[in-house]
Design an enzyme around this catalytic site. Structure first.
Site, PDB file in Angstrom:
ATOM      1  N   ASP A  92     -41.881   7.510 136.953  1.00 54.87           N
ATOM      2  CA  ASP A  92     -41.423   7.207 138.306  1.00 54.87           C
ATOM      3  C   ASP A  92     -41.594   5.719 138.574  1.00 54.87           C
ATOM      4  O   ASP A  92     -42.478   5.059 138.016  1.00 54.87           O
ATOM      5  CB  ASP A  92     -42.210   8.019 139.340  1.00 54.87           C
ATOM      6  CG  ASP A  92     -41.850   9.495 139.309  1.00 54.87           C
ATOM      7  OD1 ASP A  92     -40.742   9.816 138.835  1.00 54.87           O
ATOM      8  OD2 ASP A  92     -42.668  10.316 139.757  1.00 54.87           O
ATOM      9  N   TYR A 116     -42.673  17.452 135.837  1.00 55.53           N
ATOM     10  CA  TYR A 116     -42.705  16.607 137.035  1.00 55.53           C
ATOM     11  C   TYR A 116     -44.097  16.733 137.632  1.00 55.53           C
ATOM     12  O   TYR A 116     -44.419  17.698 138.322  1.00 55.53           O
ATOM     13  CB  TYR A 116     -41.628  17.036 138.017  1.00 55.53           C
ATOM     14  CG  TYR A 116     -40.227  16.775 137.509  1.00 55.53           C
ATOM     15  CD1 TYR A 116     -39.698  15.485 137.516  1.00 55.53           C
ATOM     16  CD2 TYR A 116     -39.445  17.810 137.016  1.00 55.53           C
ATOM     17  CE1 TYR A 116     -38.419  15.228 137.042  1.00 55.53           C
ATOM     18  CE2 TYR A 116     -38.161  17.570 136.541  1.00 55.53           C
ATOM     19  CZ  TYR A 116     -37.653  16.279 136.556  1.00 55.53           C
ATOM     20  OH  TYR A 116     -36.385  16.039 136.086  1.00 55.53           O
ATOM     21  N   TYR A 138     -51.486  12.017 132.238  1.00 56.31           N
ATOM     22  CA  TYR A 138     -51.288  11.307 133.500  1.00 56.31           C
ATOM     23  C   TYR A 138     -52.620  11.207 134.250  1.00 56.31           C
ATOM     24  O   TYR A 138     -53.473  12.093 134.157  1.00 56.31           O
ATOM     25  CB  TYR A 138     -50.302  12.049 134.400  1.00 56.31           C
ATOM     26  CG  TYR A 138     -48.896  12.136 133.868  1.00 56.31           C
ATOM     27  CD1 TYR A 138     -47.979  11.116 134.106  1.00 56.31           C
ATOM     28  CD2 TYR A 138     -48.475  13.257 133.155  1.00 56.31           C
ATOM     29  CE1 TYR A 138     -46.681  11.205 133.634  1.00 56.31           C
ATOM     30  CE2 TYR A 138     -47.180  13.357 132.678  1.00 56.31           C
ATOM     31  CZ  TYR A 138     -46.286  12.328 132.915  1.00 56.31           C
ATOM     32  OH  TYR A 138     -45.003  12.433 132.444  1.00 56.31           O
TER      33      TYR A 138
END
EC number: 5.4.99.25
Length: 441
Positions: free
Chosen positions: A268, A405, A333
């Site tokens: 992103d 996502y 992440y």
């Protein structure tokens, strides 16, 4: 002799009959006639092959005329379509001048001189771009393609060579012999495309092979897009993109038209990419400078905000593999998550226990539905580790499949991601920071 095979010997009478049949209908120069018999013989140019075939036909026709198997008018018609040496034979037989017709395919324009001029034009284009390894391409006008197809279809020849192939081969050989440049069919630096109209007027266009560089990048800052991102009103949505940054550093040294990037997925725009970095291929489009030192390139693209490291040259296959395998590569992440209610350490332990080797069902996130199809995808979360930051915030490390996502994993996206952190903790959650820490290479 058991097991051995004997090839069928050439039927020279049949070959000469085919030549006669063809020339009785179509006027053809030596180049074009020889091209339709290109797979006969070895070490001959099509011009030499065509001339030899006409000589063989001349032997037959003289014998036929002497034996009264062919008349004067038929012999004259063949001489008009064949040219030398038949015209000379007819002139001696009948003391009559013969005006040869122009070639049905090329109009008599293909010659060594014409090929020399094309080779020179190709060389000039290659020289302008500092190209030493090349291939030649040919694009024929529609009328030329139709004529060639008509003749092949009518004659049924199976040992013909196309006009395109002859020009490519002969021009390539002449450029190499006269100018010392090397045809390279594996890794050409450029393709010189010879465009021909029906009158054999030509122009040469150069398609320069891009320089491809393989490496990785890190984004140390946020709100940096992959490519320029324009708002609907026409202004810039974000001030900096990785592609523009690389173009600003590399376009001038390579004298390139532009610079493009191909990455293994993309984070992103508000996410940082830390750790070992995200694999990418830099494509330097239409470079006039092709020689480079990787260390010099790395010095040019060194920056604190966007760090790109080139490791080695790349290929088109590398780009394909990046695209094909990016979804298969696992990632780690880091998220900073804010809660609408206090979160206890026990709840975080429960979250870690729940998201252990679990499948996540996700529909396309609402935030990107305008540009992507609404589909259901399943990705796995292998492990989650958490650390409290305050009573209403925590850090989470998520080890998961590529293509997950991860923001939606936090807040559920109105039920479109299931399960999610918010549903397990039974509270409203918001991811406020996202970092990519690891991408499987």
């Amino acid at each position: 002799m058991g097991g051995s095979s004997i090839s069928t010997p050439l039927d020279f009478n049949k070959i000469v009959e085919d030549v006669e049949k063809t020339l009785s209908k179509y006027p053809l120069c030596d180049h074009c006639l020889g091209r339709f018999f290109a797979k006969y013989g070895l070490g001959l140019s099509n011009r030499e092959r065509g001339s030899s075939l006409k000589t063989m036909l001349g032997f037959k026709l003289y014998d036929d005329y002497s034996s009264k198997r062919i008349g004067r008018d038929s012999l004259l018609a063949l001489a008009e379509n064949a040219g030398e040496p038949l015209t000379r034979m007819v002139e001696k037989l009948f003391a009559e001048n013969v005006n040869p017709k122009t070639c049905f395919i090329c109009g008599g324009r293909i010659s060594d001189e014409w090929l020399d001029s094309v080779a020179e034009a190709v060389y000039e284009k290659l020289k302008e771009a500092s190209v030493t390894r090349f291939v030649v391409g040919v694009k024929l006008g529609r009328n030329l393609r139709e004529k060639e197809l008509q003749l092949v279809t009518e004659t049924g020849f199976t040992r013909a060579e196309s006009l395109k192939n002859e020009i490519k081969r002969e021009v390539g050989k002449k450029v190499m012999a006269k100018y010392g440049l090397v045809p390279d069919f594996e890794k050409p630096e450029a393709t010189a495309i010879v465009k021909l109209d029906e009158n054999f007027n030509y122009r040469v266009e150069l398609v320069i092979t891009p320089v491809l560089l393989k490496g990785v990048y890190n984004k140390r800052g946020r709100n940096i897009s992959h490519v320029p991102w324009l708002a609907k009103q026409g202004g810039r949505k974000y001030p900096l993109s990785i592609q523009e940054y690389l173009e600003s550093r590399l376009a001038d040294p390579f004298k390139a038209k532009k610079v493009k990037i191909h990455a293994a997925g993309r984070e992103d725009v508000d996410a940082r990419t830390l750790g070992p970095g995200r694999p990418l291929v830099i494509e330097i489009v239409e470079p006039l400078v092709r020689s480079y030192d990787i260390e010099d390139v790395n010095k040019l693209i060194r920056s604190d905000l966007v760090e790109v490291r080139v490791h080695k040259p790349a290929s088109r296959r590398d780009i394909e593999l990046l695209k094909q395998t990016s979804r298969e590569k696992r990632k780690v992440y880091r998220l900073l998550v804010v809660s609408s209610t206090p979160i206890s350490e026990a709840q975080l332990n429960e979250l870690e226990a729940y998201f252990n080797d679990i499948a996540i069902q996700q529909r396309t996130p609402i935030r990107i539905l305008t540009r992507k199809k609404d589909v259901l995808r399943v990705r796995k979360v292998y492990e989650v580790r958490t650390k409290p930051v305050s009573s209403t915030s925590f850090e989470a490390l998520v080890y998961c499949d590529g293509g997950l996502y991860v923001k939606e994993l936090v807040h559920c996206d109105q039920g479109r991601t299931n399960p999610c952190f918010a549903s397990i903790l039974n509270t409203e959650l918001k991811p406020v920071e996202l970092d990519v820490l690891y991408i499987e290479h």
